[in-house]
Structures are given as structure tokens and as C-alpha cells.
Design a protein around this motif. Structure first.
Motif, mmCIF file in Angstrom:
data_model
loop_
_atom_site.group_PDB
_atom_site.id
_atom_site.type_symbol
_atom_site.label_atom_id
_atom_site.label_comp_id
_atom_site.label_asym_id
_atom_site.label_seq_id
_atom_site.Cartn_x
_atom_site.Cartn_y
_atom_site.Cartn_z
ATOM 1 N N ALA A 179 0.838 -1.199 0.000
ATOM 2 C CA ALA A 179 0.000 0.000 0.000
ATOM 3 C C ALA A 179 0.875 1.252 0.000
ATOM 4 O O ALA A 179 1.939 1.269 0.615
ATOM 5 C CB ALA A 179 -0.922 0.009 1.221
ATOM 6 N N PRO A 180 0.441 2.313 -0.693
ATOM 7 C CA PRO A 180 1.224 3.564 -0.677
ATOM 8 C C PRO A 180 1.237 4.177 0.718
ATOM 9 O O PRO A 180 0.274 4.063 1.470
ATOM 10 C CB PRO A 180 0.484 4.465 -1.676
ATOM 11 N N ALA A 181 2.360 4.803 1.060
ATOM 12 C CA ALA A 181 2.479 5.412 2.384
ATOM 13 C C ALA A 181 1.575 6.631 2.497
ATOM 14 O O ALA A 181 1.238 7.281 1.502
ATOM 15 C CB ALA A 181 3.942 5.820 2.630
ATOM 16 N N GLU A 182 1.185 6.916 3.727
ATOM 17 C CA GLU A 182 0.392 8.116 3.967
ATOM 18 C C GLU A 182 1.265 9.348 3.752
ATOM 19 O O GLU A 182 2.452 9.356 4.083
ATOM 20 C CB GLU A 182 -0.162 8.123 5.390
ATOM 21 N N ALA A 183 0.663 10.380 3.202
ATOM 22 C CA ALA A 183 1.398 11.618 2.945
ATOM 23 C C ALA A 183 1.824 12.268 4.257
ATOM 24 O O ALA A 183 1.062 12.275 5.234
ATOM 25 C CB ALA A 183 0.530 12.582 2.146
ATOM 26 N N LEU A 184 3.055 12.767 4.276
ATOM 27 C CA LEU A 184 3.532 13.467 5.463
ATOM 28 C C LEU A 184 2.835 14.817 5.577
ATOM 29 O O LEU A 184 2.571 15.477 4.572
ATOM 30 C CB LEU A 184 5.048 13.682 5.378
ATOM 31 N N PRO A 185 2.503 15.240 6.788
ATOM 32 C CA PRO A 185 1.843 16.547 6.938
ATOM 33 C C PRO A 185 2.774 17.669 6.492
ATOM 34 O O PRO A 185 3.971 17.648 6.770
ATOM 35 C CB PRO A 185 1.561 16.620 8.446
#
Length: 352
Positions: free
Chosen positions: A97-103
Motif C-alpha cells: 500500500a502507498p504510504a500516507e502523505a507526510l503533513p
């Protein structure tokens, strides 16, 4: 003595035993290298013709040992990788799964405004100059033609530093600079004309903190010194700045004023308009809003800094960066810019 090829095979066996792989692609790379159709062990059998007859049996057994060692190592690595993948799968994690975007962080409105001002003046030839925030009395006051009895020198307006607070202004006093004009003085002392600089930075004044003022704030001051510089040159430069900053239809006006280091001096207003109640409040019902002070550099300031006023002239201007930021982003309280409230700062996360 065993031929050199025996030593090579023994080294390969040791290499295989020391090999490590933690992911499936690494295990596959091991298989291709040591067990694939073009593996590095296969050419060893071709060395058999160079081996003495009495040592051929021993050499064949050594090569077979290398192949078996490679196979055993591959099986062990494959099992360990499968076990690791199973452990991850048991946690419910999907490694594909693609990583969550960094804030995204937020640029501070002061930094945004300062960068915008620097960019505007940079496009017309001004370079950035810097100086110390802890300054001496000469560069902060005396070089800028501020009289010895000027109220700004008093401790009620200036933060003096040192073990013993001074009883009064002296040229040896050290203080937190009250404006970035001190950078102009240092530049004129050390660089021959023509000089075209802006000096952005933090300054300090002993003022009561309120929604409209603070004891620390930021300024950007500009200086242009060369031959035959006129008041008209200054007006054209500031009109260009105002239209780049607030729109190409912006109108300005210059009102006579007084500053110790410029003569003649002026304050510049921009036409803000009277369309809303907010416009009436910030312009005090006039529609005009002051944004900076300016003027022609006093000849005495040039003399103080070692520049001949008979040959050179110049203009200077200065503005508060917080004031520009408050106008650009409709900020009503200057204290918000120094409290690091993330709710306030997040509003600028998409501003470049």
C-alpha cells in the motif's frame, strides 16, 4: 600443494555461508548468482582438465560441496523470508500500500512577507545585507545622525545590554538594535558607492505589547547611494514596490515628515479604499494607509560613513514587515505572529 583453484572454491563456499538477505528480491538475486543457469559455480567444472589426476576426485567433491552449500543457503534464506512475510501479514499490514502523505509544514506569515519583499526589490537590483542584532551606539544612533538627546536613545525606548545598565547614552553602549538602519551604516563604511541594498531583520523597542505593537518585530530597510540619485528615483522605486505588492492599480502619496537620517523625509501611503467597515477602521476614515517612511540620505550621514556628499547622493526607506503581513493576510492582532499557535500557522500551509 593444492592448485589455486582449490583456494578459489573454498573462498566461494565461505562467501556463500556469510551471505545475508532479508527481502524476497535479495533472495532471488542470491539464487541467480549461485544457482541460476549462468551461476558463478558452473565454470569451475571446466577447471577439471587442469587438475592433476590424483586430485580430480577431491576437486569434484569440493565443487559439489559448494553447490550443495548454495542450495542449503538458498533454502534457509527463502524460509526465513517467507516466515518474515507471514509475520507481517499477521499484523494486518499491507506492505504494497502507498504510504500516507507526510503533513506539510507552514511558512510563517512574516517569512512569507519578507521573502515577497526581498523578491520584489531583488528584481530591480537590490541585494540583501545583514548585520548584528546586538549593536553599538555609533552604528545604531550616531552614524545615522540621531542627536545625543533624542528620546529614542533613552532607556524607556531602547533595550541596552551589559552587566551594568548605562545611566545615559554613550557611544560605547551596546544595545538591541532599534532599526536595521545600522546595517546601512555598516555597509556604507565598508563598501564604496554605488550601493543598492535592502536590510531585512529583527529589531527591538521597549514598547507596550498590544494588538498593534510589540517589543520585537521585523523591518526591511533599503538604501541606494550613487551619483545623481534624486527624490524622483526614490518615488519611482517605491511606486513599483507598491504595485508589485498590492496590485498594479495601487496609488501612492508622499507626505512630508521628519527622520534624523534623511532630508527631505516623507511617509508613504497607499490608497486602501473605503469599501468596508474594516477599511474605515484601519484607515481612520481617510482611505489612505501609511506603509513606510523614506527620504533622501542626509549629507551628514554620508560624511559619518566616509562618503563624499559632494559626489554622491542617495535615498533610504524602511517599513515594518509585520504591518505588511497584516495587510496582506488580513491579520488583526500582531501578537498572533509571536505566539506559535498552530491553529493560526496552519492557515498558511498552502501559501508559497
Amino acid at each position: 600443494m593444492a592448485p589455486e583453484v582449490f583456494t578459489r572454491v573454498a573462498a566461494l563456499i565461505e562467501e556463500i555461508n556469510q551471505h545475508t538477505a532479508t527481502t524476497a528480491p535479495e533472495v532471488e538475486a542470491f539464487r541467480i548468482k549461485y544457482l541460476g543457469s549462468k551461476n558463478i559455480l558452473k565454470p569451475l567444472m571446466g577447471e577439471m582438465r587442469n587438475i592433476p589426476n590424483e586430485e580430480k576426485r577431491a576437486f569434484g567433491q569440493l565443487v559439489n560441496k559448494a553447490k550443495q552449500t548454495a542450495q542449503d543457503k538458498f533454502d534457509a534464506l527463502q524460509a526465513a523470508t517467507a516466515e518474515q512475510a507471514g509475520a507481517v501479514a499477521g499484523t494486518g499490514l499491507d506492505l504494497t500500500a502507498p504510504a500516507e502523505a507526510l503533513p506539510l509544514g507552514s511558512r510563517h506569515p512574516i517569512a512569507l512577507t519578507m521573502r515577497r519583499i526581498i523578491s520584489i526589490f531583488g528584481r530591480i537590483g537590490f541585494t540583501v545585507a545583514e548585520g548584528p542584532e546586538i549593536e553599538d551606539d555609533w552604528h545604531n544612533f550616531s552614524a545615522m545622525n540621531t542627536p545625543e538627546d533624542h528620546p529614542a536613545r533613552d532607556m524607556q525606548d531602547t533595550f541596552y545590554v551589559g552587566e551594568n545598565m548605562p545611566a545615559g547614552p554613550k557611544n560605547t553602549d551596546m544595545l538591541l538594535r532599534t532599526h536595521t538602519s545600522s546595517v546601512q551604516a555598516r555597509t556604507m563604511e565598508n563598501e564604496p558607492p554605488p550601493i543598492r541594498i535592502i536590510a531585512p531583520g529583527r529589531v527591538y523597542r521597549n514598547e507596550t505589547i498590544s494588538a498593534r505593537s510589540h517589543a520585537q518585530f521585523h523591518q526591511v530597510e533599503g538604501l541606494y547611494v550613487a551619483e545623481k540619485v534624486s527624490f524622483a528615483d526614490m518615488k519611482a522605486t517605491l511606486l513599483h514596490f507598491a504595485r508589485e505588492m498590492y496590485g498594479d492599480q495601487t496609488k501612492i502619496r508622499l507626505r512630508p515628515s521628519y527622520f534624523p537620517f534623511t532630508e527631505p523625509s516623507a511617509e508613504m501611503d497607499i490608497w486602501w479604499g473605503l469599501e468596508t467597515e474594516h477599511d474605515y477602521r484601519i484607515t481612520k476614515g481617510t482611505g489612505w494607509l501609511e506603509i513606510l517612511g523614506c527620504g533622501m540620505v542626509d549629507p551628514q550621514v554620508l560624511i559619518n560613513c566616509g562618503i563624499d556628499p559632494e559626489i554622491y547622493s542617495g535615498y533610504a526607506f524602511g517599513m515594518g514587515i509585520e504591518r505588511q503581513a497584516m495587510l496582506l493576510y488580513n491579520i488583526t492582532d500582531i501578537r498572533l505572529m509571536f505566539e506559535n499557535d498552530v491553529r493560526f500557522l496552519r492557515q498558511f500551509s498552502s501559501v508559497l
